[in-house]
Design an enzyme around this catalytic site. Structure first.
Site, mmCIF file in Angstrom:
data_model
loop_
_atom_site.group_PDB
_atom_site.id
_atom_site.type_symbol
_atom_site.label_atom_id
_atom_site.label_comp_id
_atom_site.label_asym_id
_atom_site.label_seq_id
_atom_site.Cartn_x
_atom_site.Cartn_y
_atom_site.Cartn_z
ATOM 1 N N SER A 105 0.835 -1.202 0.000
ATOM 2 C CA SER A 105 0.000 0.000 0.000
ATOM 3 C C SER A 105 0.874 1.259 0.000
ATOM 4 O O SER A 105 1.716 1.426 -0.870
ATOM 5 C CB SER A 105 -0.960 -0.045 1.192
ATOM 6 O OG SER A 105 -1.973 0.926 1.100
ATOM 7 N N ASP B 192 -10.058 -4.162 -5.864
ATOM 8 C CA ASP B 192 -9.435 -3.499 -4.720
ATOM 9 C C ASP B 192 -10.105 -2.144 -4.549
ATOM 10 O O ASP B 192 -9.989 -1.265 -5.406
ATOM 11 C CB ASP B 192 -7.931 -3.332 -4.984
ATOM 12 C CG ASP B 192 -7.167 -2.733 -3.809
ATOM 13 O OD1 ASP B 192 -7.803 -2.143 -2.918
ATOM 14 O OD2 ASP B 192 -5.922 -2.831 -3.804
ATOM 15 N N HIS C 244 -7.466 -5.327 -0.510
ATOM 16 C CA HIS C 244 -6.256 -4.507 -0.559
ATOM 17 C C HIS C 244 -5.060 -5.176 0.113
ATOM 18 O O HIS C 244 -3.986 -4.589 0.151
ATOM 19 C CB HIS C 244 -6.555 -3.160 0.122
ATOM 20 C CG HIS C 244 -5.529 -2.105 -0.099
ATOM 21 N ND1 HIS C 244 -5.118 -1.703 -1.355
ATOM 22 C CD2 HIS C 244 -4.810 -1.363 0.792
ATOM 23 C CE1 HIS C 244 -4.210 -0.752 -1.236
ATOM 24 N NE2 HIS C 244 -3.996 -0.537 0.056
#
Length: 267
Positions: free
Chosen positions: A95, A217, A245
């Site tokens: 991320s 996502d 995610h």
């Protein structure tokens, strides 16, 4: 300052193998990589750490001034690498850590020799000619909710971020991770994360790069993966058969297969 203690650095795996650094995302800590470590440990030296303000890091080292910019978190990465005298390590960032890794590789190119970007997003807010997945109002409302009721925000957002509603235990794990993070420090990291714009930094990447995206996502839609891949010359884009995610938790086998293939190609 003792960097190992400050960032709760853990080193495991094969001491004679190439080094892989695993970096967690917002609201998480190194425990989120627990399924990945065994897949790497036989052939690779594995370094894990917690950003200051997360996990079991030294919370007294937290500085709002330093961590209102992704550069502050990138400095954490560089200092961890320096403390271990790492050279040409493979940095795996989940991320927001994918972008932190880009910054760290630019700051200390001798320390990081390759990047793996897991569900990356250089900008979460839509812009002209760019889809990040959120409007500016969406993000402002998200941040206002987080700042006014962090525990409530965690309970509502963790299942959305994780996806996989048929496996509620995954969302619960992420919620518990969020709730274990100091709310004041989480607010700073959240604002830094969701208001960042690192699109221009992608052009600076000069190392082998793997971009891992999921088929679905809510935080980083596939248009973002395509953008990151196009912006980094020579990068490899792999679309995992995974939703949510956090594919290293929801689809570990697919994630590890792609990661190990990339690592093997670097030899």
């Amino acid at each position: 300052m003792d960097i190992a203690r400050r960032n709760n650095v853990t080193v495991t795996g094969n001491p004679d193998g190439s080094t892989v650094v695993l970096a967690h995302g917002f609201g998480c800590d190194q425990n989120m990589w627990r399924l990945t470590v065994p897949a790497l440990a036989r052939d690779h030296r594995v370094v894990l750490f917690d950003y200051v303000g997360s996990g079991r890091s030294e919370l007294s080292a937290f500085s709002p001034d330093r961590y209102t910019s992704l550069d502050g978190y990138a400095r954490d990465v560089v200092e961890v690498c320096e403390s271990l005298d790492l050279r040409d390590a493979v940095f795996v960032g989940h991320s927001v850590s994918a972008m932190i890794g880009v910054l760290a590789a630019d700051m200390a190119p001798e320390r990081i020799g390759a990047l793996v970007m897991v569900a990356p997003s250089p900008r979460y807010i839509d812009d002209e000619g760019y889809r990040g997945g959120f409007s500016a109002q969406d993000i402002e409302e998200l941040l206002e909710s987080l700042e006014s009721n962090y525990l409530g925000w965690s309970a509502a957002m963790a299942p959305v971020i994780m996806g996989n509603p048929e496996r509620p235990e995954l969302g619960e794990e992420l919620q518990n991770s969020f709730c274990a993070t100091d709310p004041d420090m989480a607010r700073v990291f959240a604002r830094t994360t969701f208001l960042s714009d690192s699109r221009d930094d992608l052009k600076k990447v000069r190392v082998p790069t793997l971009v891992l995206e999921c088929t679905q996502d809510a935080i980083a839609p596939r248009e973002v993966g395509a953008f990151v891949h196009a912006a980094i010359p020579g990068s490899t884009l792999v679309t995992l058969d995974a939703t949510g995610h956090c594919p290293h938790l929801s689809a570990p086998e697919a994630t590890h297969h792609a990661l190990l293939e990339f690592l093997a190609a670097l030899r």
